[in-house]
Write an enzyme that holds these catalytic residues in place. Structure first.
Site, PDB file in Angstrom:
ATOM      1  N   ASP A  68     -11.199   1.396  -2.766  1.00 23.88           N
ATOM      2  CA  ASP A  68     -10.275   2.448  -3.194  1.00 23.88           C
ATOM      3  C   ASP A  68     -11.082   3.565  -3.840  1.00 23.88           C
ATOM      4  OD1 ASP A  68      -7.299   1.609  -3.031  1.00 23.88           O
ATOM      5  OD2 ASP A  68      -8.323  -0.185  -3.753  1.00 23.88           O
ATOM      6  N   ARG A  76     -14.011   3.744  -7.648  1.00 21.20           N
ATOM      7  CA  ARG A  76     -14.843   2.574  -7.915  1.00 21.20           C
ATOM      8  C   ARG A  76     -16.317   2.953  -8.068  1.00 21.20           C
ATOM      9  NH1 ARG A  76     -10.308   1.344  -8.770  1.00 21.20           N
ATOM     10  NH2 ARG A  76      -8.989  -0.012  -7.489  1.00 21.20           N
ATOM     11  N   ARG A 137      -2.154  10.768  -8.694  1.00 22.49           N
ATOM     12  CA  ARG A 137      -2.868  10.387  -7.479  1.00 22.49           C
ATOM     13  C   ARG A 137      -2.374  11.152  -6.248  1.00 22.49           C
ATOM     14  NH1 ARG A 137      -1.947   4.059  -7.396  1.00 22.49           N
ATOM     15  NH2 ARG A 137      -3.464   4.143  -5.680  1.00 22.49           N
ATOM     16  N   LYS A 167      -1.666   6.391   2.346  1.00 24.61           N
ATOM     17  CA  LYS A 167      -0.823   5.423   1.643  1.00 24.61           C
ATOM     18  C   LYS A 167       0.117   6.173   0.706  1.00 24.61           C
ATOM     19  CE  LYS A 167      -4.320   4.531  -1.944  1.00 24.61           C
ATOM     20  NZ  LYS A 167      -5.317   3.573  -2.452  1.00 24.61           N
ATOM     21  N   HIS A 168       1.228   5.597   0.232  1.00 22.17           N
ATOM     22  CA  HIS A 168       1.697   4.240   0.419  1.00 22.17           C
ATOM     23  C   HIS A 168       2.980   4.308   1.241  1.00 22.17           C
ATOM     24  CE1 HIS A 168      -0.467   4.595  -3.439  1.00 22.17           C
ATOM     25  NE2 HIS A 168      -0.896   3.359  -3.225  1.00 22.17           N
ATOM     26  N   HIS A 180       2.840  -2.587  -8.806  1.00 25.66           N
ATOM     27  CA  HIS A 180       2.069  -3.694  -9.369  1.00 25.66           C
ATOM     28  C   HIS A 180       2.953  -4.582 -10.238  1.00 25.66           C
ATOM     29  CE1 HIS A 180      -1.070  -0.638  -8.604  1.00 25.66           C
ATOM     30  NE2 HIS A 180      -1.819  -1.687  -8.320  1.00 25.66           N
ATOM     31  N   ASP A 251      -0.401  -3.194   1.239  1.00 25.96           N
ATOM     32  CA  ASP A 251      -0.881  -3.129  -0.134  1.00 25.96           C
ATOM     33  C   ASP A 251      -1.107  -4.575  -0.594  1.00 25.96           C
ATOM     34  OD1 ASP A 251      -1.648  -2.017  -2.542  1.00 25.96           O
ATOM     35  OD2 ASP A 251       0.139  -0.774  -2.741  1.00 25.96           O
TER      36      ASP A 251
END
Length: 551
Positions: A68, A76, A137, A167-168, A180, A251
């Site tokens: 990601d 990351r 985002r 995404k998403h 999440h 996901d």
């Protein structure tokens, strides 16, 4: 190893769990495992990442490695050899597709350097709900703007030779629920979805995006289950209506948005049956979860629940990922993100520090699992600039947070004088009700504070002495904010001049005389190769050149 077992393993993408190749991973790769999603805990530094990806690629031909790396708040590699860019929300405000394309291209170059094949980005949700957890985002709330920048981002990344993933799907910008933690619901008819809601995904598909990630959103007027396991959504909308024939990845199946509905083995079977090709198992899914999902898929084929051809089709699509010509030998350019962060910065009032010391009070938002371990704030770069920084950080669950802040600010001003510099650091504060009384009290007691907002603006801090808006919390955003606090004058790139919905009314990169209006709050909503992008030509890297948790 049977063909069925190999095909079942081929659609699985667990996490790795270690910074070297673990024993369990070697055995599953031999069984045909599709690849891995690398998370922050798997990464230590640039050299370690390259050694790790080289070792994983060496286990077998076509081990797909994904990450990601959205740029901005979700990354990351930013602190581990990657590049730093402001992120999608900032790019949407700049509203220059060429600069979005360039930003993604630089991310792509950094991923090529790291040995990554597949970037699980960009997020192309339209954040029409101001309380959306994904607001920072996304490129914004306007679907036409989001669609335009989604296409540019995809083109830029894939020009570097890395597969993109929009995404998403189908988008949960109408919802304020974090997938999440629960299942977001979007209550739109099929006609409304087709006529306008899916436009950003249409644009990504038209730009040649290699893959699309399906989210755990529940389209209540289409099905009784989340999109992840819904044939009506994956096959009916994405395949049949939009005509997408690339890879569809889920996901993370460990997220509550799907885990509350189906166990991981059950969700694995139902997602593949519904039309998915790849299963992201999650940041904490290792050998045992791989075995459970593979066994469930094998059993489903053997008992007739899942056609064998569906697994063959999924594996065939996955075989095409990671095969784009790489822009090798071309280093990424960190000045791209730095300039974008300076150009999007907005300052109101008098934000310049008056001395060489400051108290920084940081109001931490609820941590997003998508963000992983990425840090944020201005404390470290202020110290690096020679400012003596005292710091206090509180969160929603901090005992006596309001009392701590009031006492600490009072103590600091008593020690160094009423004009001493106090910086209040926030990030999309309008999303967190606990922050509102704290900030209102601070405005009443200490209006000479300077506010630095590193999220999606929702509250108006014009009543404070100064107000800095970065529209993101990446390293380059923090650097730009510190520049404003130190009174530096930035040179604005000509393309940064904004108009229309991207403009906010605040003066760009200079002090604005703004009425002391206090704070206002938003009203929440309840609900083949592409051509080389023009802006990337001549950079020595064009197609054909040889030269923590869920998502």
């Amino acid at each position: 190893m049977t063909e069925l077992s190999r095909l079942a393993h081929g659609v699985l993408f667990p996490a790795l769990g270690r910074r070297t190749v673990p024993r369990w991973a070697r055995a599953r790769v031999e069984e045909g495992l599709g690849g891995f999603v690398l998370f922050g805990k798997d990464i230590a530094d640039a050299e370690q990442v390259r050694e790790l990806t080289t070792a994983l690629h060496g286990l077998r031909d076509h081990v797909l490695l994904s990450v990601d790396e959205e740029g901005g708040d979700v990354n990351r590699l930013e602190d581990h050899g990657g590049t730093s860019v402001p992120g999608n929300h900032a790019l949407g405000r700049l509203d220059d597709p060429d600069r979005t394309r360039e930003s993604a291209y630089q991310i792509g170059l950094s991923l090529v350097e790291a040995g990554i094949d597949w970037d699980l980005a960009p997020a192309v949700d339209a954040a029409v709900n101001p309380l959306s957890p994904n607001g920072i985002r996304t490129f914004g709330a306007d679907r036409a703007l989001v669609a335009k920048h989604a296409a540019a981002w995809v083109e830029g990344l894939q020009a570097a030779g890395v597969s993109a993933c929009a995404k998403h799907f189908p988008g949960h910008g109408l919802s304020s629920t974090d997938a999440h933690l629960g299942t977001p619901t979007v209550d739109l008819s099929r006609q409304e979805l087709v006529e306008h809601y899916l436009d950003p995904f249409r644009a990504a598909i038209a730009a040649g995006v290699d893959s699309i990630m399906v989210s755990h959103v529940h389209l209540s007027q289409l099905d009784d289950v989340p999109a992840t396991i819904s044939p009506a959504v994956l096959t009916g909308l994405l395949r049949d209506e939009l005509g997408f024939d690339g890879v569809v990845i889920t996901d993370a199946l460990e997220m509550r948005g799907i885990a509350d509905v189906a166990s991981l083995p059950d969700a694995a079977v139902r997602a593949i049956a519904a039309g998915a090709d790849a299963l992201c198992l999650g940041a904490w899914a290792f050998g045992d979860d791989v075995d459970a999902a593979a066994a469930a898929l094998v059993a489903a084929v053997e008992n007739g629940t899942l056609p064998l051809e569906r697994l063959r089709e999924a594996n065939a699509r996955l075989a095409k990922l990671g095969t784009r010509p790489r822009a090798t030998g071309v280093p990424h350019d960190d000045t791209v993100g730095e300039q974008q962060a300076r150009d999007v910065l907005e300052v109101s009032g008098d934000a310049r520090l008056k001395g060489n010391r400051a108290l920084v009070v940081r109001l931490d938002p609820t941590h997003s699992p998508a963000q992983g371990g990425a840090s944020w704030g201005v404390e470290a770069p202020l110290r690096a600039a020679g400012i003596e920084v005292e710091a206090l950080a509180v969160a929603g669950d901090t005992y006596n947070a309001e009392g701590m802040i009031k006492a600490e600010v009072g103590l600091y001003l008593d020690e160094f004088g009423p004009d001493a510099d106090v910086v209040l650091l926030v990030r999309s504060s309008h999303r967190f009700p606990w922050q509102r009384p704290v900030l209102d009290d601070l405005l009443e007691r200490f209006p000479r504070c300077v506010v630095v907002d590193m999220g999606v603006p929702g509250d108006d801090f014009g009543g404070f002495r100064g107000w800095v808006r970065t529209f993101g919390a990446s390293r380059v955003c923090a650097k730009a904010a510190v520049g404003a606090l130190l009174g530096r004058v930035f040179e604005v790139a000509p393309s940064a001049r904004r108009a229309g919905p991207a403009a906010s009314g605040a003066v760009h990169r200079k002090v604005e005389d703004r009425p002391r209006t206090g704070r206002t709050r938003p009203t929440p909503t309840t609900q083949g190769e592409p051509p080389v992008p023009e802006g990337l030509r001549g950079r020595g890297a064009v197609p054909g050149d040889a030269g923590q948790a869920g998502l």
